[in-house]
Motif scaffolding. Structure first.
Motif, PDB file in Angstrom:
ATOM      1  N   GLY A   1       5.413   9.111   7.912  1.00 44.28           N
ATOM      2  CA  GLY A   1       5.720   8.659   6.554  1.00 44.28           C
ATOM      3  C   GLY A   1       6.423   7.326   6.473  1.00 44.28           C
ATOM      4  O   GLY A   1       6.760   6.860   5.387  1.00 44.28           O
ATOM      5  N   ASN A   2       6.660   6.695   7.627  1.00 46.49           N
ATOM      6  CA  ASN A   2       7.297   5.381   7.631  1.00 46.49           C
ATOM      7  C   ASN A   2       6.231   4.294   7.714  1.00 46.49           C
ATOM      8  O   ASN A   2       5.928   3.773   8.789  1.00 46.49           O
ATOM      9  CB  ASN A   2       8.284   5.270   8.803  1.00 46.49           C
ATOM     10  CG  ASN A   2       9.596   5.946   8.502  1.00 46.49           C
ATOM     11  OD1 ASN A   2      10.342   5.524   7.626  1.00 46.49           O
ATOM     12  ND2 ASN A   2       9.877   7.028   9.220  1.00 46.49           N
ATOM     13  N   SER A   3       5.677   3.977   6.566  1.00 43.96           N
ATOM     14  CA  SER A   3       4.634   2.967   6.478  1.00 43.96           C
ATOM     15  C   SER A   3       5.111   1.633   7.032  1.00 43.96           C
ATOM     16  O   SER A   3       6.291   1.281   6.913  1.00 43.96           O
ATOM     17  CB  SER A   3       4.219   2.790   5.010  1.00 43.96           C
ATOM     18  OG  SER A   3       3.396   1.654   4.849  1.00 43.96           O
ATOM     19  N   GLN A   4       4.187   0.895   7.613  1.00 41.61           N
ATOM     20  CA  GLN A   4       4.496  -0.439   8.123  1.00 41.61           C
ATOM     21  C   GLN A   4       3.974  -1.527   7.192  1.00 41.61           C
ATOM     22  O   GLN A   4       4.202  -2.721   7.421  1.00 41.61           O
ATOM     23  CB  GLN A   4       3.874  -0.622   9.517  1.00 41.61           C
ATOM     24  CG  GLN A   4       4.398   0.354  10.557  1.00 41.61           C
ATOM     25  CD  GLN A   4       5.893   0.233  10.770  1.00 41.61           C
ATOM     26  OE1 GLN A   4       6.399  -0.854  11.045  1.00 41.61           O
ATOM     27  NE2 GLN A   4       6.616   1.340  10.650  1.00 41.61           N
ATOM     28  N   LEU A   5       3.266  -1.114   6.133  1.00 37.24           N
ATOM     29  CA  LEU A   5       2.673  -2.067   5.195  1.00 37.24           C
ATOM     30  C   LEU A   5       3.300  -1.910   3.823  1.00 37.24           C
ATOM     31  O   LEU A   5       3.326  -0.806   3.269  1.00 37.24           O
ATOM     32  CB  LEU A   5       1.160  -1.837   5.101  1.00 37.24           C
ATOM     33  CG  LEU A   5       0.373  -1.962   6.411  1.00 37.24           C
ATOM     34  CD1 LEU A   5      -1.074  -1.527   6.201  1.00 37.24           C
ATOM     35  CD2 LEU A   5       0.427  -3.403   6.921  1.00 37.24           C
ATOM     36  N   SER A   6       3.793  -2.990   3.254  1.00 38.82           N
ATOM     37  CA  SER A   6       4.514  -2.913   1.984  1.00 38.82           C
ATOM     38  C   SER A   6       3.645  -2.476   0.808  1.00 38.82           C
ATOM     39  O   SER A   6       4.167  -2.066  -0.230  1.00 38.82           O
ATOM     40  CB  SER A   6       5.165  -4.262   1.667  1.00 38.82           C
ATOM     41  OG  SER A   6       4.181  -5.277   1.525  1.00 38.82           O
TER      42      SER A   6
ATOM     43  N   VAL B   1      -2.067   8.913   8.207  1.00 37.05           N
ATOM     44  CA  VAL B   1      -1.506   8.004   9.189  1.00 37.05           C
ATOM     45  C   VAL B   1      -1.922   6.553   8.962  1.00 37.05           C
ATOM     46  O   VAL B   1      -1.117   5.626   9.164  1.00 37.05           O
ATOM     47  CB  VAL B   1      -1.881   8.446  10.626  1.00 37.05           C
ATOM     48  CG1 VAL B   1      -3.399   8.431  10.824  1.00 37.05           C
ATOM     49  CG2 VAL B   1      -1.184   7.589  11.664  1.00 37.05           C
ATOM     50  N   ALA B   2      -3.136   6.306   8.535  1.00 36.23           N
ATOM     51  CA  ALA B   2      -3.632   4.935   8.399  1.00 36.23           C
ATOM     52  C   ALA B   2      -2.830   4.107   7.411  1.00 36.23           C
ATOM     53  O   ALA B   2      -2.640   2.903   7.607  1.00 36.23           O
ATOM     54  CB  ALA B   2      -5.103   4.963   7.972  1.00 36.23           C
ATOM     55  N   CYS B   3      -2.334   4.739   6.365  1.00 34.39           N
ATOM     56  CA  CYS B   3      -1.592   4.007   5.333  1.00 34.39           C
ATOM     57  C   CYS B   3      -0.084   4.245   5.381  1.00 34.39           C
ATOM     58  O   CYS B   3       0.699   3.324   5.125  1.00 34.39           O
ATOM     59  CB  CYS B   3      -2.103   4.384   3.944  1.00 34.39           C
ATOM     60  SG  CYS B   3      -3.813   3.888   3.621  1.00 34.39           S
ATOM     61  N   HIS B   4       0.313   5.480   5.681  1.00 36.79           N
ATOM     62  CA  HIS B   4       1.727   5.829   5.599  1.00 36.79           C
ATOM     63  C   HIS B   4       2.401   6.050   6.950  1.00 36.79           C
ATOM     64  O   HIS B   4       3.619   6.256   6.996  1.00 36.79           O
ATOM     65  CB  HIS B   4       1.898   7.092   4.744  1.00 36.79           C
ATOM     66  CG  HIS B   4       1.438   6.923   3.338  1.00 36.79           C
ATOM     67  ND1 HIS B   4       2.146   6.191   2.402  1.00 36.79           N
ATOM     68  CD2 HIS B   4       0.332   7.379   2.696  1.00 36.79           C
ATOM     69  CE1 HIS B   4       1.499   6.212   1.243  1.00 36.79           C
ATOM     70  NE2 HIS B   4       0.394   6.907   1.400  1.00 36.79           N
ATOM     71  N   GLY B   5       1.620   6.027   8.022  1.00 33.62           N
ATOM     72  CA  GLY B   5       2.180   6.350   9.326  1.00 33.62           C
ATOM     73  C   GLY B   5       2.259   7.857   9.500  1.00 33.62           C
ATOM     74  O   GLY B   5       2.350   8.598   8.518  1.00 33.62           O
TER      75      GLY B   5
ATOM     76  N   LYS C   1       6.874   3.938   1.771  1.00 33.54           N
ATOM     77  CA  LYS C   1       7.471   4.811   2.770  1.00 33.54           C
ATOM     78  C   LYS C   1       7.727   6.151   2.082  1.00 33.54           C
ATOM     79  O   LYS C   1       8.367   6.200   1.036  1.00 33.54           O
ATOM     80  CB  LYS C   1       8.790   4.216   3.262  1.00 33.54           C
ATOM     81  CG  LYS C   1       8.631   2.966   4.127  1.00 33.54           C
ATOM     82  CD  LYS C   1       9.995   2.411   4.515  1.00 33.54           C
ATOM     83  CE  LYS C   1       9.887   1.209   5.420  1.00 33.54           C
ATOM     84  NZ  LYS C   1       9.456   1.538   6.800  1.00 33.54           N
ATOM     85  N   ILE C   2       7.193   7.224   2.660  1.00 35.42           N
ATOM     86  CA  ILE C   2       7.376   8.543   2.048  1.00 35.42           C
ATOM     87  C   ILE C   2       8.199   9.482   2.930  1.00 35.42           C
ATOM     88  O   ILE C   2       8.466  10.617   2.550  1.00 35.42           O
ATOM     89  CB  ILE C   2       6.017   9.194   1.695  1.00 35.42           C
ATOM     90  CG1 ILE C   2       5.105   9.272   2.915  1.00 35.42           C
ATOM     91  CG2 ILE C   2       5.337   8.431   0.566  1.00 35.42           C
ATOM     92  CD1 ILE C   2       3.771   9.959   2.636  1.00 35.42           C
ATOM     93  N   ALA C   3       8.621   9.000   4.072  1.00 37.53           N
ATOM     94  CA  ALA C   3       9.503   9.792   4.931  1.00 37.53           C
ATOM     95  C   ALA C   3      10.825  10.012   4.207  1.00 37.53           C
ATOM     96  O   ALA C   3      11.401   9.076   3.660  1.00 37.53           O
ATOM     97  CB  ALA C   3       9.753   9.074   6.250  1.00 37.53           C
ATOM     98  N   GLY C   4      11.296  11.252   4.181  1.00 33.79           N
ATOM     99  CA  GLY C   4      12.575  11.545   3.558  1.00 33.79           C
ATOM    100  C   GLY C   4      12.564  11.529   2.043  1.00 33.79           C
ATOM    101  O   GLY C   4      13.607  11.715   1.420  1.00 33.79           O
TER     102      GLY C   4
END
Length: 209
Positions: free
Chosen positions: A46-51, A39-43, A55-58
């Motif tokens: 999986g929808n990370s908020q940091l570039s 969660v800290a890096c990817h949410g 993003k690994i969702a989907g």
């Protein structure tokens, strides 16, 4: 004889079913891991908020599983994909845990990023669709698809990904920071591209849907 054959077939079917059940990913455990470690890096979804973090969702389940495995050094071997943070994160994961996480994050819907630089859209589109013939750079769409959907295991979905992250990976392939691409394909391509070309195609990919 017929009864014995039927009994044997039934036993094999039951055994096969139990084996499949044993191998099914533990999504409850994956959820717990995602919500406490990832969660800290990817949410959590999986929808990370940091570039800096993709993003690994989907994303394709097979691709996620491959990357998780390659971040870890198995049996004392050097990781196929070196990243100090991710290697530490997967250190305590077993193969079954990675399969669970891959399936878990693949199940979420990607919240895509937009293309941001209108000045380079034309160049990015040209490289994505036709490559750079003068340099022998193939079209990105040949492997990642016209809409950036990718192909499971080998070629990741790039549509909606942070442009900054995609650009950073291209540079890593070129500069030797990443070398887990099939048949050295991305390394050979990235060596022929300029920073401006990488930035343009990465931004174009972010806007694909």
């Amino acid at each position: 004889m017929i009864k014995r054959s039927l009994l044997l077939s039934s036993l094999l079917l039951v055994a096969g079913g139990l084996q499949a059940q044993d191998q099914a990913p533990d999504l409850a455990k994956a959820k717990q891991t995602a919500e406490t470690i990832c969660v800290a890096c990817h949410g959590a979804d999986g929808n990370s908020q940091l570039s800096a973090n993709p993003k690994i969702a989907g994303q394709h389940e097979d691709y996620l599983y491959k990357q998780l495995r390659e971040f870890k050094g198995w049996d004392g071997n050097k990781p196929a994909r070196e990243n100090a943070v991710m290697t530490a994160m997967v250190a305590g994961l077993e193969d079954a845990d990675m399969k669970g996480l891959a399936k878990y994050f693949a199940s979420f819907e990607l919240q895509p990023e937009p293309a941001k630089n209108l000045e380079t859209i034309e160049l990015g589109q040209k490289i994505w669709r036709a490559g750079i013939a003068s340099k022998g750079v193939p079209a990105c769409a040949a492997c990642h698809g016209p809409a950036g959907a990718g192909l499971p295991a080998q070629y990741p979905r790039l549509s909606g990904q942070f442009a900054e992250y995609t650009e950073a990976q291209l540079k890593a392939f070129r500069d030797g920071g990443r070398d887990n691409d099939p048949n050295r394909m991305m390394r050979m391509i990235a060596l022929k591209m300029t920073d401006a070309e990488m930035k343009a195609v990465a931004d174009f990919a972010a806007g694909l849907r």
